[in-house]
Design a protein around this motif. Structure first.
Motif, PDB file in Angstrom:
ATOM      1  N   GLY A  63       0.776  -1.222   0.000  1.00  0.00           N
ATOM      2  CA  GLY A  63       0.000   0.000   0.000  1.00  0.00           C
ATOM      3  C   GLY A  63       0.812   1.279   0.000  1.00  0.00           C
ATOM      4  N   THR A  64       2.105   1.202   0.266  1.00  0.00           N
ATOM      5  CA  THR A  64       2.953   2.388   0.282  1.00  0.00           C
ATOM      6  C   THR A  64       3.542   2.589  -1.113  1.00  0.00           C
ATOM      7  OG1 THR A  64       3.535   1.953   2.585  1.00  0.00           O
ATOM      8  CG2 THR A  64       4.941   3.485   1.370  1.00  0.00           C
ATOM      9  N   PRO A  65       3.201   3.705  -1.782  1.00  0.00           N
ATOM     10  CA  PRO A  65       3.724   3.905  -3.133  1.00  0.00           C
ATOM     11  C   PRO A  65       5.224   4.184  -3.146  1.00  0.00           C
ATOM     12  CG  PRO A  65       2.259   5.719  -2.514  1.00  0.00           C
ATOM     13  CD  PRO A  65       2.306   4.765  -1.363  1.00  0.00           C
ATOM     14  N   SER A  66       5.881   3.650  -4.136  1.00  0.00           N
ATOM     15  CA  SER A  66       7.291   3.914  -4.376  1.00  0.00           C
ATOM     16  C   SER A  66       7.374   4.721  -5.666  1.00  0.00           C
ATOM     17  CB  SER A  66       8.034   2.583  -4.519  1.00  0.00           C
ATOM     18  OG  SER A  66       9.376   2.809  -4.836  1.00  0.00           O
ATOM     19  N   THR A  67       7.911   5.933  -5.611  1.00  0.00           N
ATOM     20  CA  THR A  67       7.976   6.776  -6.799  1.00  0.00           C
ATOM     21  C   THR A  67       9.276   6.542  -7.559  1.00  0.00           C
ATOM     22  OG1 THR A  67       8.893   8.606  -5.531  1.00  0.00           O
ATOM     23  CG2 THR A  67       6.502   8.566  -5.787  1.00  0.00           C
ATOM     24  N   TRP A  68       9.243   6.797  -8.849  1.00  0.00           N
ATOM     25  CA  TRP A  68      10.411   6.585  -9.695  1.00  0.00           C
ATOM     26  C   TRP A  68      10.386   7.570 -10.856  1.00  0.00           C
ATOM     27  CZ3 TRP A  68       8.725   5.408 -14.527  1.00  0.00           C
ATOM     28  CH2 TRP A  68       7.449   4.838 -14.648  1.00  0.00           C
ATOM     29  N   THR A  69      11.542   7.751 -11.467  1.00  0.00           N
ATOM     30  CA  THR A  69      11.706   8.572 -12.667  1.00  0.00           C
ATOM     31  C   THR A  69      12.564   7.785 -13.641  1.00  0.00           C
ATOM     32  OG1 THR A  69      11.622  10.597 -11.343  1.00  0.00           O
ATOM     33  CG2 THR A  69      12.542  10.790 -13.543  1.00  0.00           C
ATOM     34  N   SER A  70      12.190   7.798 -14.917  1.00  0.00           N
ATOM     35  CA  SER A  70      12.960   7.072 -15.923  1.00  0.00           C
ATOM     36  C   SER A  70      14.353   7.668 -16.058  1.00  0.00           C
ATOM     37  CB  SER A  70      12.251   7.124 -17.276  1.00  0.00           C
ATOM     38  OG  SER A  70      13.069   6.531 -18.274  1.00  0.00           O
ATOM     39  N   GLY A  71      15.335   6.789 -16.118  1.00  0.00           N
ATOM     40  CA  GLY A  71      16.700   7.234 -16.315  1.00  0.00           C
ATOM     41  C   GLY A  71      17.058   7.390 -17.782  1.00  0.00           C
ATOM     42  N   THR A  72      16.168   6.919 -18.668  1.00  0.00           N
ATOM     43  CA  THR A  72      16.479   6.953 -20.094  1.00  0.00           C
ATOM     44  C   THR A  72      15.468   7.735 -20.933  1.00  0.00           C
ATOM     45  OG1 THR A  72      15.332   4.842 -20.380  1.00  0.00           O
ATOM     46  CG2 THR A  72      17.714   4.752 -20.056  1.00  0.00           C
ATOM     47  N   LEU A  73      14.251   7.926 -20.417  1.00  0.00           N
ATOM     48  CA  LEU A  73      13.223   8.631 -21.186  1.00  0.00           C
ATOM     49  C   LEU A  73      12.857   9.943 -20.499  1.00  0.00           C
ATOM     50  CD1 LEU A  73      10.891   5.586 -21.909  1.00  0.00           C
ATOM     51  CD2 LEU A  73      12.499   6.650 -23.493  1.00  0.00           C
TER      52      LEU A  73
ATOM     53  N   ASP B 221       0.791   0.228 -11.077  1.00  0.00           N
ATOM     54  CA  ASP B 221       1.740   1.230 -11.543  1.00  0.00           C
ATOM     55  C   ASP B 221       0.971   2.435 -12.065  1.00  0.00           C
ATOM     56  OD1 ASP B 221       4.062  -0.299 -11.102  1.00  0.00           O
ATOM     57  OD2 ASP B 221       3.897  -1.255 -13.058  1.00  0.00           O
ATOM     58  N   VAL B 222       1.324   3.615 -11.609  1.00  0.00           N
ATOM     59  CA  VAL B 222       0.819   4.860 -12.179  1.00  0.00           C
ATOM     60  C   VAL B 222       1.975   5.419 -12.995  1.00  0.00           C
ATOM     61  CG1 VAL B 222      -0.047   7.178 -11.724  1.00  0.00           C
ATOM     62  CG2 VAL B 222      -0.746   5.275 -10.255  1.00  0.00           C
ATOM     63  N   ILE B 223       1.766   5.532 -14.304  1.00  0.00           N
ATOM     64  CA  ILE B 223       2.819   5.971 -15.221  1.00  0.00           C
ATOM     65  C   ILE B 223       2.418   7.322 -15.797  1.00  0.00           C
ATOM     66  CG2 ILE B 223       4.116   5.380 -17.308  1.00  0.00           C
ATOM     67  CD1 ILE B 223       3.110   2.419 -16.694  1.00  0.00           C
TER      68      ILE B 223
ATOM     69  N   SER C 297      -2.176  -2.436 -13.874  1.00  0.00           N
ATOM     70  CA  SER C 297      -2.050  -3.420 -12.805  1.00  0.00           C
ATOM     71  C   SER C 297      -1.323  -4.634 -13.360  1.00  0.00           C
ATOM     72  CB  SER C 297      -3.445  -3.822 -12.311  1.00  0.00           C
ATOM     73  OG  SER C 297      -3.333  -4.725 -11.239  1.00  0.00           O
ATOM     74  N   LYS C 298      -0.392  -5.180 -12.585  1.00  0.00           N
ATOM     75  CA  LYS C 298       0.329  -6.373 -13.034  1.00  0.00           C
ATOM     76  C   LYS C 298       0.525  -7.318 -11.860  1.00  0.00           C
ATOM     77  CE  LYS C 298       4.802  -4.126 -12.493  1.00  0.00           C
ATOM     78  NZ  LYS C 298       5.815  -3.373 -13.187  1.00  0.00           N
ATOM     79  N   ARG C 299       0.687  -8.590 -12.164  1.00  0.00           N
ATOM     80  CA  ARG C 299       0.932  -9.620 -11.150  1.00  0.00           C
ATOM     81  C   ARG C 299       2.379 -10.078 -11.303  1.00  0.00           C
ATOM     82  NH1 ARG C 299      -1.778 -13.763  -8.051  1.00  0.00           N
ATOM     83  NH2 ARG C 299      -0.800 -15.772  -8.425  1.00  0.00           N
ATOM     84  N   MET C 300       3.109 -10.083 -10.196  1.00  0.00           N
ATOM     85  CA  MET C 300       4.509 -10.492 -10.213  1.00  0.00           C
ATOM     86  C   MET C 300       4.683 -11.654  -9.252  1.00  0.00           C
ATOM     87  SD  MET C 300       6.369  -6.782 -10.380  1.00  0.00           S
ATOM     88  CE  MET C 300       7.920  -7.517 -10.892  1.00  0.00           C
ATOM     89  N   CYS C 301       5.475 -12.657  -9.670  1.00  0.00           N
ATOM     90  CA  CYS C 301       5.654 -13.844  -8.844  1.00  0.00           C
ATOM     91  C   CYS C 301       7.134 -14.190  -8.697  1.00  0.00           C
ATOM     92  CB  CYS C 301       4.923 -15.042  -9.453  1.00  0.00           C
ATOM     93  SG  CYS C 301       3.124 -14.848  -9.449  1.00  0.00           S
ATOM     94  N   ARG C 302       7.434 -14.849  -7.579  1.00  0.00           N
ATOM     95  CA  ARG C 302       8.800 -15.327  -7.330  1.00  0.00           C
ATOM     96  C   ARG C 302       8.702 -16.807  -6.968  1.00  0.00           C
ATOM     97  NH1 ARG C 302      11.913 -12.354  -2.772  1.00  0.00           N
ATOM     98  NH2 ARG C 302      10.360 -13.417  -1.521  1.00  0.00           N
ATOM     99  N   ALA C 303       9.370 -17.630  -7.748  1.00  0.00           N
ATOM    100  CA  ALA C 303       9.388 -19.075  -7.500  1.00  0.00           C
ATOM    101  C   ALA C 303      10.229 -19.378  -6.270  1.00  0.00           C
ATOM    102  CB  ALA C 303       9.946 -19.811  -8.718  1.00  0.00           C
ATOM    103  N   PRO C 304       9.974 -20.509  -5.609  1.00  0.00           N
ATOM    104  CA  PRO C 304      10.775 -20.885  -4.449  1.00  0.00           C
ATOM    105  C   PRO C 304      12.272 -20.908  -4.808  1.00  0.00           C
ATOM    106  CG  PRO C 304       8.925 -22.384  -4.704  1.00  0.00           C
ATOM    107  CD  PRO C 304       8.956 -21.506  -5.921  1.00  0.00           C
ATOM    108  N   GLY C 305      13.090 -20.247  -4.018  1.00  0.00           N
ATOM    109  CA  GLY C 305      14.532 -20.222  -4.256  1.00  0.00           C
ATOM    110  C   GLY C 305      14.997 -19.166  -5.238  1.00  0.00           C
ATOM    111  N   ALA C 306      14.069 -18.491  -5.920  1.00  0.00           N
ATOM    112  CA  ALA C 306      14.448 -17.453  -6.886  1.00  0.00           C
ATOM    113  C   ALA C 306      14.847 -16.184  -6.143  1.00  0.00           C
ATOM    114  CB  ALA C 306      13.306 -17.170  -7.849  1.00  0.00           C
TER     115      ALA C 306
ATOM    116  N   GLY D 239       6.569   8.021 -12.395  1.00  0.00           N
ATOM    117  CA  GLY D 239       5.387   7.355 -11.881  1.00  0.00           C
ATOM    118  C   GLY D 239       5.594   6.829 -10.489  1.00  0.00           C
ATOM    119  N   SER D 240       4.682   5.934 -10.098  1.00  0.00           N
ATOM    120  CA  SER D 240       4.771   5.303  -8.791  1.00  0.00           C
ATOM    121  C   SER D 240       4.215   3.888  -8.892  1.00  0.00           C
ATOM    122  CB  SER D 240       4.003   6.104  -7.740  1.00  0.00           C
ATOM    123  OG  SER D 240       2.629   6.118  -8.046  1.00  0.00           O
TER     124      SER D 240
END
Length: 68
Positions: A3-13, A39-41, A51-60, A18-19
């Motif tokens: 729930g805590t947004p993380s803001t970012w700025t493109s380093g190349t564009l 993601d707010v872009i 909205s996207k779903r991200m997953c991490r396999a066991p041991g990854a 966004g956040s």
């Protein structure tokens, strides 16, 4: 943190920023950990939400975007 947004700025564009916020987290019986991220872009003042779903396999070491 969830729930805590993380803001970012493109380093190349120019004029791209966004956040990202985790809106849900789940773990399956096989140990796979997944989270839903909103993601707010902002491109030249135009805002888009994705909205996207991200997953991490066991041991990854990191999360990858889930395609299903």
């Amino acid at each position: 943190a969830r729930g805590t947004p993380s803001t970012w700025t493109s380093g190349t564009l120019a004029d791209v920023s966004g956040s990202s916020s985790v809106t849900a987290q789940t773990a399956s019986a096989d140990g796979t950990s997944c989270m839903t991220v909103n993601d707010v872009i902002i491109v030249s003042g135009e805002e888009t939400t994705v909205s996207k779903r991200m997953c991490r396999a066991p041991g990854a070491s990191g999360y990858t975007v889930a395609t299903v």
